[in-house]
Design a protein around this motif. Structure first.
Motif, PDB file in Angstrom:
ATOM      1  N   HIS A 193       6.635  10.516  18.257  1.00  0.00           N
ATOM      2  CA  HIS A 193       5.586   9.699  18.893  1.00  0.00           C
ATOM      3  C   HIS A 193       5.096  10.274  20.220  1.00  0.00           C
ATOM      4  CE1 HIS A 193       7.881   6.972  16.239  1.00  0.00           C
ATOM      5  NE2 HIS A 193       6.686   6.477  15.960  1.00  0.00           N
ATOM      6  N   ILE A 194       4.879  11.560  20.213  1.00  0.00           N
ATOM      7  CA  ILE A 194       4.614  12.303  21.449  1.00  0.00           C
ATOM      8  C   ILE A 194       3.269  11.928  22.084  1.00  0.00           C
ATOM      9  CG2 ILE A 194       3.718  14.242  20.075  1.00  0.00           C
ATOM     10  CD1 ILE A 194       5.035  16.102  22.171  1.00  0.00           C
ATOM     11  N   TRP A 195       2.305  11.475  21.270  1.00  0.00           N
ATOM     12  CA  TRP A 195       0.974  11.127  21.794  1.00  0.00           C
ATOM     13  C   TRP A 195       1.031   9.911  22.716  1.00  0.00           C
ATOM     14  CZ3 TRP A 195       2.815  10.349  16.936  1.00  0.00           C
ATOM     15  CH2 TRP A 195       2.937   9.023  16.524  1.00  0.00           C
ATOM     16  N   LEU A 196       2.148   9.191  22.700  1.00  0.00           N
ATOM     17  CA  LEU A 196       2.256   8.019  23.576  1.00  0.00           C
ATOM     18  C   LEU A 196       2.692   8.393  24.987  1.00  0.00           C
ATOM     19  CD1 LEU A 196       3.663   5.562  20.931  1.00  0.00           C
ATOM     20  CD2 LEU A 196       1.583   5.199  22.266  1.00  0.00           C
ATOM     21  N   SER A 197       2.853   9.669  25.249  1.00  0.00           N
ATOM     22  CA  SER A 197       3.042  10.143  26.622  1.00  0.00           C
ATOM     23  C   SER A 197       1.705  10.645  27.141  1.00  0.00           C
ATOM     24  CB  SER A 197       4.045  11.300  26.655  1.00  0.00           C
ATOM     25  OG  SER A 197       3.900  12.038  27.857  1.00  0.00           O
ATOM     26  N   LEU A 198       1.311  10.177  28.314  1.00  0.00           N
ATOM     27  CA  LEU A 198       0.054  10.665  28.891  1.00  0.00           C
ATOM     28  C   LEU A 198       0.149  12.154  29.203  1.00  0.00           C
ATOM     29  CD1 LEU A 198      -0.607   7.653  31.297  1.00  0.00           C
ATOM     30  CD2 LEU A 198      -1.919   8.211  29.229  1.00  0.00           C
ATOM     31  N   LYS A 199       1.348  12.619  29.471  1.00  0.00           N
ATOM     32  CA  LYS A 199       1.527  14.044  29.762  1.00  0.00           C
ATOM     33  C   LYS A 199       1.446  14.876  28.483  1.00  0.00           C
ATOM     34  CE  LYS A 199       3.838  13.648  34.094  1.00  0.00           C
ATOM     35  NZ  LYS A 199       2.740  14.134  34.908  1.00  0.00           N
ATOM     36  N   GLU A 200       2.131  14.410  27.449  1.00  0.00           N
ATOM     37  CA  GLU A 200       2.114  15.163  26.192  1.00  0.00           C
ATOM     38  C   GLU A 200       0.745  15.060  25.509  1.00  0.00           C
ATOM     39  OE1 GLU A 200       4.669  17.105  25.696  1.00  0.00           O
ATOM     40  OE2 GLU A 200       5.812  16.184  27.318  1.00  0.00           O
ATOM     41  N   ALA A 201       0.008  14.002  25.797  1.00  0.00           N
ATOM     42  CA  ALA A 201      -1.353  13.886  25.252  1.00  0.00           C
ATOM     43  C   ALA A 201      -2.206  15.063  25.717  1.00  0.00           C
ATOM     44  CB  ALA A 201      -1.986  12.566  25.690  1.00  0.00           C
ATOM     45  N   LYS A 202      -1.942  15.524  26.931  1.00  0.00           N
ATOM     46  CA  LYS A 202      -2.686  16.689  27.427  1.00  0.00           C
ATOM     47  C   LYS A 202      -2.351  17.929  26.604  1.00  0.00           C
ATOM     48  CE  LYS A 202      -1.704  16.554  31.933  1.00  0.00           C
ATOM     49  NZ  LYS A 202      -1.828  16.925  33.375  1.00  0.00           N
ATOM     50  N   VAL A 203      -1.078  18.050  26.234  1.00  0.00           N
ATOM     51  CA  VAL A 203      -0.656  19.190  25.403  1.00  0.00           C
ATOM     52  C   VAL A 203      -1.396  19.161  24.064  1.00  0.00           C
ATOM     53  CG1 VAL A 203       1.302  20.224  24.178  1.00  0.00           C
ATOM     54  CG2 VAL A 203       1.623  19.303  26.502  1.00  0.00           C
ATOM     55  N   GLU A 204      -1.434  17.991  23.459  1.00  0.00           N
ATOM     56  CA  GLU A 204      -2.086  17.879  22.145  1.00  0.00           C
ATOM     57  C   GLU A 204      -3.594  18.136  22.252  1.00  0.00           C
ATOM     58  OE1 GLU A 204      -0.263  14.241  20.100  1.00  0.00           O
ATOM     59  OE2 GLU A 204       0.646  15.992  19.141  1.00  0.00           O
TER      60      GLU A 204
END
Ligand SMILES: [Zn+2]
Length: 310
Positions: free
Chosen positions: A147-158
């Motif tokens: 569920h990585i998209w629920l991190s605002l930081k990891e959303a940048k990665v995606e």
């Protein structure tokens, strides 16, 4: 989605998230395409596996792309199986984006059968900082919490991985994609900073959800989630776990039980009434809900969690 567990909603499972953070550079943006400049102004056809990736693609590609989501119409991605038509759509697109980390076991199989070798394939979680799943989950569900998209930081990665693919597919509009990405990333940062401050001010760090999907929010803001189902929406009901969750909620003065659209609110309602708490909705973003975009849904989530902890 309807699940067997719903029939047993008087019983719950609780898994307290104490996951360590994994850090592993994963997979590839494959470079099957040579040159694909889109100088004619045709829209780039992007196919994504499910909703958050659609949000990220649209934030970066805006009116220069069309995005089709394979999982759509409120179907829960964890239980999805593709049809022939879905494979056809992937083959017709210019770019195919999936999350990885076991979120779409079907996608990894599909990739082997893609006939159109010009499709640019993006594993959006590539380069992310992943949270390891608990030991009992690992056997069945892979090493990392998807569920990585629920991190605002990891959303940048995606979003960044998607941006790179768009540039590969449409180099003529590189600057357009770069600027949109920067704009989106700064909005993610602003939202993060706003709630980083707020969450630092509250003492209580514990909240209860239906589906254990929020470990990345927890890591970002130093919170702890407890869920009535396990991380992958297929928990085995257990009376012992129910009692633990009730005891936990009482001890921690939990006043709000969060419930996701994909999880029967009955589960959360039963728990809430047991401990005298209220039920609030929260978004996993696995499907699009209430016509809210990514930033709106995340802001809503963070505000509700914050209010519940105050
Ligand atoms: Zn999920």
């Amino acid at each position: 989605m309807y699940r067997k567990i719903i029939a047993f909603f008087t019983i719950f499972i609780m898994i307290i998230s104490l996951s360590a953070c994994g850090n592993k550079d994963y997979s590839e943006v494959s470079t099957k395409t040579k040159d694909n400049n889109n100088s004619k102004g045709d829209k780039i056809e992007v196919v994504v596996s499910f909703n958050p990736l659609k949000e990220f693609a649209e934030a970066v590609g805006k009116d220069k792309i069309t995005v089709t989501s394979i999982v759509s119409g409120g179907i829960e991605p964890h239980e999805f199986e593709p049809k022939a038509k879905d494979l056809e759509n992937i083959n017709k697109g210019k770019i195919f984006v999936y999350n990885g980390l076991g979120m779409e076991p079907w996608a990894e199989k599909v990739l082997k059968t893609i006939e159109n070798k010009d499709v640019i394939i993006v594993k959006a979680s590539k380069g992310g900082n992943f949270i390891k799943t608990s030991e009992e989950e690992e056997g069945t569900h892979g090493e990392y919490d998807p569920h990585i998209w629920l991190s605002l930081k990891e959303a940048k990665v995606e979003a960044n991985n998607i941006k790179e693919a768009l540039i590969k597919a449409d180099a003529a509009n590189k600057e357009f994609y770069e600027n949109n990405y920067k704009d989106f990333a700064s909005k993610l940062d602003n939202l993060f900073n706003e709630y980083d401050k707020k969450f630092k001010e509250v003492k209580n760090k514990n909240f209860v959800t239906g589906h254990e999907a929020f470990a990345y929010i927890c890591r970002d803001f130093n919170l702890q989630q407890n869920s009535v189902e396990n991380m992958f929406s297929e928990g085995e009901p257990s009376a012992k776990k129910l009692k633990e969750l009730v005891d936990y909620a009482r001890k921690n003065n939990v006043k709000t039980i969060f419930s996701e659209g994909n999880v029967s609110p009955k589960v959360s309602e039963a728990l809430a009434s047991e401990i005298g708490a209220k039920v609030e909705s929260i978004y996993t973003l696995e499907t699009k809900e209430d016509n809210k975009n990514y930033l709106e849904s995340m802001k809503d989530n963070l505000e509700k969690i914050y209010v519940s902890l105050k």
